[in-house]
Scaffold this motif. Structure first.
Motif, short mmCIF file in Angstrom:
data_model
loop_
_atom_site.label_atom_id
_atom_site.label_comp_id
_atom_site.label_asym_id
_atom_site.label_seq_id
_atom_site.Cartn_x
_atom_site.Cartn_y
_atom_site.Cartn_z
N ASN A 267 -14.32 21.05 25.17
CA ASN A 267 -13.48 20.06 24.71
C ASN A 267 -13.89 18.69 24.52
OD1 ASN A 267 -11.16 21.85 25.20
ND2 ASN A 267 -11.73 21.66 27.29
N THR B 272 -16.54 24.15 34.41
CA THR B 272 -16.07 25.19 33.33
C THR B 272 -15.08 26.20 33.99
OG1 THR B 272 -17.98 26.67 34.00
CG2 THR B 272 -18.06 25.32 32.22
N HIS B 273 -15.17 26.57 35.22
CA HIS B 273 -14.16 27.66 35.80
C HIS B 273 -13.72 27.19 36.99
CE1 HIS B 273 -16.88 29.76 32.79
NE2 HIS B 273 -15.63 30.23 32.36
N PHE C 99 -8.83 22.94 30.02
CA PHE C 99 -9.31 21.98 30.61
C PHE C 99 -8.49 21.41 31.64
CE2 PHE C 99 -9.95 16.92 30.32
CZ PHE C 99 -11.40 17.12 30.72
N THR C 100 -9.27 21.29 32.70
CA THR C 100 -8.43 20.79 33.99
C THR C 100 -9.02 19.04 34.41
OG1 THR C 100 -10.28 21.74 35.38
CG2 THR C 100 -8.23 23.01 34.92
N GLY C 101 -9.65 18.52 33.49
CA GLY C 101 -9.97 17.02 34.01
C GLY C 101 -11.46 16.95 34.66
N SER C 102 -12.00 17.93 34.55
CA SER C 102 -13.47 17.93 35.09
C SER C 102 -14.55 18.48 34.47
CB SER C 102 -13.47 18.52 36.45
OG SER C 102 -14.49 19.19 37.05
N TYR C 103 -15.80 18.37 34.57
CA TYR C 103 -16.76 19.14 33.79
C TYR C 103 -16.79 20.48 34.26
CZ TYR C 103 -18.97 14.73 32.03
OH TYR C 103 -19.14 13.45 31.40
N ILE D 171 -13.76 30.64 27.68
CA ILE D 171 -13.26 29.17 27.83
C ILE D 171 -11.94 29.25 28.40
CG2 ILE D 171 -12.77 27.18 26.56
CD1 ILE D 171 -14.80 27.85 24.35
N GLU D 172 -11.96 28.24 29.44
CA GLU D 172 -10.69 28.01 30.39
C GLU D 172 -10.18 26.57 30.04
OE1 GLU D 172 -11.18 28.56 34.43
OE2 GLU D 172 -11.68 30.80 34.23
N LEU E 27 -8.92 14.84 24.90
CA LEU E 27 -8.20 15.11 26.04
C LEU E 27 -8.83 14.02 27.05
CD1 LEU E 27 -8.66 18.94 26.28
CD2 LEU E 27 -6.81 17.86 25.95
N ALA E 28 -7.94 13.38 27.98
CA ALA E 28 -8.34 12.50 28.88
C ALA E 28 -9.02 13.24 30.01
CB ALA E 28 -7.21 11.74 29.35
N CYS E 29 -10.21 12.69 30.41
CA CYS E 29 -10.78 13.15 31.57
C CYS E 29 -10.82 11.72 32.36
CB CYS E 29 -12.34 13.31 31.44
SG CYS E 29 -13.18 13.89 32.93
N GLU F 252 -18.79 27.15 26.03
CA GLU F 252 -17.99 27.39 27.01
C GLU F 252 -18.34 26.32 27.92
OE1 GLU F 252 -19.78 30.45 29.63
OE2 GLU F 252 -17.89 31.17 30.35
N LEU F 253 -19.42 25.59 28.18
CA LEU F 253 -19.90 24.78 29.23
C LEU F 253 -19.13 23.36 28.91
CD1 LEU F 253 -23.93 25.20 29.65
CD2 LEU F 253 -21.78 26.13 31.24
N MET F 254 -18.89 23.09 27.71
CA MET F 254 -18.23 21.65 27.31
C MET F 254 -17.35 21.99 26.24
SD MET F 254 -18.49 18.74 28.66
CE MET F 254 -19.12 18.06 30.12
N ASN G 227 -4.67 12.97 33.97
CA ASN G 227 -5.98 13.62 34.00
C ASN G 227 -5.70 15.03 32.95
OD1 ASN G 227 -8.57 14.39 34.10
ND2 ASN G 227 -8.71 14.57 36.22
N GLY G 228 -6.56 15.30 31.94
CA GLY G 228 -6.39 16.62 31.11
C GLY G 228 -5.44 16.47 30.23
#
Ligand code: SF4
Lengths: 853, 271
Positions: free
Chosen positions: A756, B42-43, B36-40, B33-34, A789-791, A752-754, A773-774
């Motif tokens: 992707n 999580t929610h 991905f929005t482009g940042s580390y 798990i949500e 996925l792009a960050c 859940e933390l990382m 982004n994303g």
């Protein structure tokens, strides 16, 4: 580090980071990969006003907590550090007394040694190898090195070094590394200030600097900087090699490397120089090669007498014979050279490192593979190729907590690729004949035993829970396997089976089928072959069969207490700091090798006279010469001994009248810190020289050679060029995942933390490539493609390399197709090329391209 | 019992998120798990299954360069908590050590507290039709343990203890930080809303960490007046009304104090 100091270990330990005045974190992301070190670095900051410097291609969570962040292009560390050496020398920032007395700066070098256009003397382009004969000291008729303590002789190491690095001026360096000049200067000023005698600075590094074609030379460059600044062997100083796993130190101690046997002794080869025990011992004992001895007795006599250029490794015969006794017990006797012939000999011409094994497998030369705690389909360089290589195996055993990507390399899922690529193999399960076995392994909390952490502390861990289902601890698996093999060979009279038939494998427990861990530990730490009592330290090991010891560096970890009970020191749990000045040695917490010395080379923490602390730095003095102390209580006539808060990393009776009194690096033949690496210590040069990565966005700038001339090129057709692949790619880990993610991607809270597989790219590149982004992207290299996925982040910035804008992107290498968090393995992109010395793969600098998916 | 608080020192947080996992572990919360929005991060925010999160903020300054700030968010455990006052069912109470605890047995899922909270902490869990949020591990604290997050933090960013002692520590830290590269360092949670049991040492002004600069309970007041009283007046126990009154008066007092209190050496700097 071994060529510079004598041992390849983290010199200080994690708690000691609190004693530093400045920490240079380079090639490491400690906050993410070794989070606990931040606790001690924060203490240094808060209590001593220490400065934290972070040098990295990307702004990370470590940079966020550093006082100073300087970017550098991946693969240009030697340029960065070479410039630092020049800055130290030009501005006389070095610790003069230290350099003259404790390093080989004053030693004169062979007149034939030289360096031109990026090549040292002795290079053979046909074999891509150096003849290192000229990389040696000038010697007198006795074989002793000549020196000039004034450091003025143009042939002394100091002057040669000055000349070598004269090309590394700040502008040239910054044009290579892409570091903004003001930031570079700030780093130089801040870190080089630790050359003052009352200051110490430490270097913290990890895989970011070793996983290069010049990985070993990067560390040599660190060593030179730290020796010049007088930072070695002192609290708050040192070179802290942050190990990539919790027991890497333990694994290398046990020789989980192809070129050594336990305790860092070169492993024997199928050469005449290694044909029998005595020739082998002469070859691996420094200074012994030319001795006129023909058998063990004669060597023993010579060792007792002492001979030049040997250092503490003069005792190697005791370590080797004791190891042979541990392995083959009664069958190892003087008459059969202690069963030396049983030891497997490696082929001199072959390389057995990770890349080499998979190249051989790819050619179909290997039938079977036992993979334990490793996941090459995710973690191996050029993972596409490695996965393809595994199809040539007849059988494979995978031993892990989960069915990871390697265990399932034959499934449909394993061969899914984001785009078609003719260079990448396409397979289905029907194409793969490999028979795969899976052994479920117990997790860390389900088993008992020791792990040697990054600072060499060997810590015992007790079991917290029983293993799940049929899973077993690794030790049990190996033990059972050994028993089964021995059973299969039992009764054989064939001479070639003797090593197995006669192998000692007697670890039976009274309590059940599991092995008795204490029996394994005793063998490792050494015992008296008659009484079976532990040997109290490696100084007591012998080469006549009276002692057995599996790994001499662990000798002393087990002891008989006055009341007769046996204590295994890694189990010690006294969390009081025993050092008088609060240096955090915690000497009674667990045990560390060698002989519980918490900071190695600690002789350097006191001035050459052995008594006076460095000016203004009394609190960080670890050891001293005490003329009234006894080195051996049973010999009161021998007055004088080395004493101190830490166990002296020195032979205790070494008195001021002995030349060795000012030679702190006891594991080196000359006893001095190696600014210049002589002879065969390094394969690619006595001084580190900057070379571009195999795949580089630029032509060479500082010399005429692109790639490290001694690095082995395995597959020239797999090299990408900057016209097709203009962007630098690099890989790394994050705090949330562990190695290939086999463990953490299977744990929901960590997944859940990382969740992707991400690629981090700068805003500038995102704009150029119209990447959101994303959004989904495809990254490609000569070896394959991945989707991710792009960050898009401010934390990556384009580099200015010699006037040209060069982009770098970075990605996590911890993903695969199994578990809760899945993604393409970044290693499908990385190349099969490694360091010239250690063969450590180049994971950190290669060329790629990126586009919107 | 004196107020017990968590002190969170941003300058020592490495965003390892050990606290986030420890929280899920102790409270047995599911992983969700949500996208991905482009940042580390999580929610987007804390939620019914995620009582604490680390938020990430990237910024760039022409002089000082790139910054990456982190902050741990969870219930603030306000000394004078709006949720306690807003809940028509009396599902909220203060523990002896000052934590704000929510009793799911009493909760009817009306979600008033979600509007009342100036920090938007109580979150609705649809599958149970209930509210849930951080309890400052009141169950652990009762047994003499520290909250799971503080117990886990490897770098010393989180400290649990006596609120007054922690305030002193926090002031010392802010003084230190102001002298060492963070001129805008400040305490958060000392005076805000009459004091919080989650005290922050910030390296910059609260807005840089997405914290309300001057949190106000006014939304609640409107809410009470316009909705709760006209429609559910019959539900409100007298005691609650009493505390609502006292809340209005304390806020008035607190606001007054706020006006004059900003010259405090470590408290100022976030206007
Ligand atoms: S555990 Fe500590 S350092 Fe890690 S994210 Fe939480 S508060 Fe920050």
């Amino acid at each position: 580090m071994s060529p510079s100091f004598g041992r390849g270990v983290m010199t200080n330990h994690i708690v000691d980071m609190k004693n530093t005045d400045c920490a240079l974190i380079m090639g490491s992301n400690v906050a993410e990969n070794h989070p606990i070190s931040m606790k001690w670095l924060f203490k240094a900051k808060e209590n001593r006003g220490a400065k934290l410097i972070h040098v990295d291609p990307r702004f990370t969570r470590t940079s966020a907590r550093a006082d100073l962040y300087a970017p550098l292009r991946s693969g240009t560390d030697i340029a960065f550090l070479g410039g630092m050496v020049k800055y130290i020398l030009d501005n006389e920032l070095y610790h003069k007394d230290y350099v003259v007395n404790y390093t080989n700066a004053a030693f004169l070098i062979d007149d034939k040694y030289g360096f031109k256009d990026g090549l040292f003397t002795g290079y053979d382009p046909a074999t891509r190898k150096y003849d290192t004969a000229t990389w040696d000291y000038k010697k007198d008729d006795q074989g002793m090195a000549l020196t000039d303590p004034t450091l003025q002789d143009p042939r002394c190491v100091f002057q040669l070094m000055k000349k070598h690095y004269s090309r590394y001026d700040i502008d040239t360096v910054c044009s290579i590394t892409g570091t903004p000049k003001d930031k570079y200067l700030e780093v130089l000023d801040t870190f080089c200030a630790t050359g003052k005698p009352d200051k110490t600075g430490c270097i913290i590094y990890a895989m970011g600097i070793t996983q290069h074609t010049v990985g070993a030379q990067n560390i040599r460059a660190f060593s030179i900087v730290q020796l010049l600044l007088g930072n070695m062997g002192r609290p708050g100083g040192g070179i802290n090699a942050m190990r990539g796993e919790n027991n890497v130190q333990g694994a290398t101690d046990m020789a989980l490397l192809f070129h050594i046997i336990p305790g860092y002794i070169d492993s024997p080869m199928n050469t005449t120089a290694n044909k029998d025990l005595i020739s082998f011992l002469k070859a691996v004992t420094p200074g012994a090669a030319k001795l006129p001895v023909t058998n063990l007795e004669e060597l023993r006599a010579a060792v007792k007498e002492g001979f030049p250029n040997s250092g503490f490794k003069i005792n190697t015969s005791k370590w080797v014979v004791s190891m042979l006794k541990a392995w083959w017990g009664e069958a190892a006797k003087p008459e059969n050279n202690f069963a030396y012939d049983y030891l497997p000999k490696r082929d001199e011409k072959k390389n057995y490192s990770h890349i080499a094994i998979f190249e051989a497998m790819h050619k179909g030369e290997i039938d079977g593979l036992f993979v334990s705690g490793s996941n090459p389909v995710v973690g191996g360089p050029n993972a596409n190729k490695e996965q393809e290589a595994m199809c040539n195996l007849k059988w494979m055993v995978s031993c892990d907590l989960w069915l990871n990507e390697t265990a399932e390399f034959w499934t449909y899922q394993a061969w899914e690729r984001p785009v078609k690529n003719e260079k990448v193999a396409e397979k289905t399960p029907a194409d793969i004949q490999t028979e795969v076995f899976f052994l479920p392994a117990a997790a860390v909390y389900e088993k008992e035993g020791t792990a040697a952490q990054t600072g060499r502390w060997v810590q015992y861990r007790w079991k917290g829970a029983d293993p799940v289902g049929e899973s077993k601890p690794d030790l049990d698996i190996i033990y059972d396997l050994g028993k089964a093999i021995k059973k299969a060979y039992a009764g054989s009279k064939r001479i070639e089976d003797e090593p197995i038939v006669n192998l000692t494998w007697d670890y039976e427990s009274k309590h059940g089928p599991e092995p008795d861990i204490m029996k394994v530990a005793l063998e490792l730490c050494g015992y008296d072959t008659k009484t079976k009592a532990p040997v109290e330290g490696f100084a007591k090991l012998t080469d006549d069969g009276a002692t057995a010891c599996g790994c001499w560096v662990y000798c002393g970890a087990m002891t008989t207490l006055p009341d007769g009970t046996v204590q295994y020191k890694p189990q010690k749990r006294d969390n009081k700091d025993n050092s008088k000045t609060g240096l955090g040695l915690f000497s009674n917490w667990a045990w560390c090798w060698p002989m519980n010395r918490r900071i190695v080379y600690n002789r350097c923490s006191v001035q050459p006279d052995g008594v006076t602390p460095w000016p203004g730095d009394a609190e960080r003095q670890l050891v001293r010469w005490d003329p009234l102390a006894l080195s051996d209580p049973t010999k009161p006539e021998l007055l004088g001994s080395w004493v101190g808060d830490d166990v002296p990393d020195f032979l205790k009776p070494t008195s001021p009248d002995k030349p060795a009194f000012t030679s702190p690096f006891i594991m080196r033949a000359d006893g001095k810190g190696g600014l210049f690496a002589t002879k065969t210590l390094m394969k690619d040069g006595p001084f580190p020289e900057h070379y571009e990565p195999w795949e580089s966005p630029t032509a060479p700038i500082i010399n005429k050679i692109a790639l490290n001339p001694a690095a082995k090129v395995w597959a020239p057709d797999e090299q990408g060029t900057s016209d097709k692949y203009p962007i630098i790619g690099t890989t790394y880990r994050v705090v949330e995942h562990w190695q290939t993610g086999a463990l953490t991607r299977n744990l929901p809270w960590l997944a859940e933390l990382m969740p992707n597989m991400i690629v981090e790219i700068s805003e500038e590149l995102a704009k150029e490539k119209k990447i959101k982004n994303g959004g989904e992207v495809i990254v490609s290299t000569m070896r394959g493609d991945i989707k991710a996925l792009a960050c898009v982040t401010k934390r990556f910035k384009p580099f200015n390399v010699n006037g040209k804008t060069v982009h770098e992107i970075g990605m996590l290498w911890q993903y695969g197709f199994k578990g809760y968090a899945t993604g393409d393995p970044a290693n499908r992109l990385t190349p099969h090329i490694g360091d010239a010395n250690a063969m450590c793969p180049e994971y950190k600098a290669w060329l790629c391209d990126i586009r919107r998916a | 019992m004196a107020n017990k608080a968590n002190l969170y020192d941003v300058s020592r947080c490495t965003a390892c998120r050990g606290c986030q996992v420890a929280c899920k572990d102790w409270n047995q919360l599911p992983a969700v798990i949500e996208p991905f929005t482009g940042s580390y991060q999580t929610h987007e925010d804390t939620n019914g299954d995620t009582f604490t999160i680390i938020k990430f903020f990237e910024s760039e300054d022409p002089v000082t360069g790139v910054h990456w700030n982190f902050i741990k968010r969870s219930c603030m455990h306000c000394l004078d908590a709006e949720c306690v006052k807003a809940c028509p069912q009396g599902a909220y109470m203060k523990s002896p050590s000052g934590a704000t605890i929510h009793d799911p047995e009493k909760c009817i899922g009306c979600q008033y507290c979600t509007y009342a909270c100036p920090f938007e902490i109580p979150k609705y869990r649809k599958r149970e039709d209930k509210i849930s949020k951080c309890t400052l591990c009141a169950d652990r604290v009762e047994e003499g343990l520290t909250p799971a997050c503080a117990r886990t933090c490897p770098s010393g960013a989180l400290t649990f203890g006596d609120r007054n002692e922690l305030l002193q520590q926090a002031e010392a830290r802010v003084k230190y930080l102001r002298k060492n590269g963070f001129p805008r360092a400040t305490i958060y949670g000392k005076l805000e809303l009459g004091g919080l049991n989650n005290i922050f040492v910030l390296t910059d002004t609260p807005d840089k960490f997405d914290l309300p600069v001057n949190p106000q309970p006014s939304a609640t007041i409107g809410f009470w007046q316009n909705w709760v009283q006209p429609y559910f007046g019959w539900l409100i126990p007298l005691a609650l009304a009493g505390s609502a009154m006292s809340f209005v008066t304390t806020r008035l007092l607190a606001n007054k104090q706020g006006e004059h209190g900003h010259d405090h050496p470590v408290e100022g700097g976030h206007e």
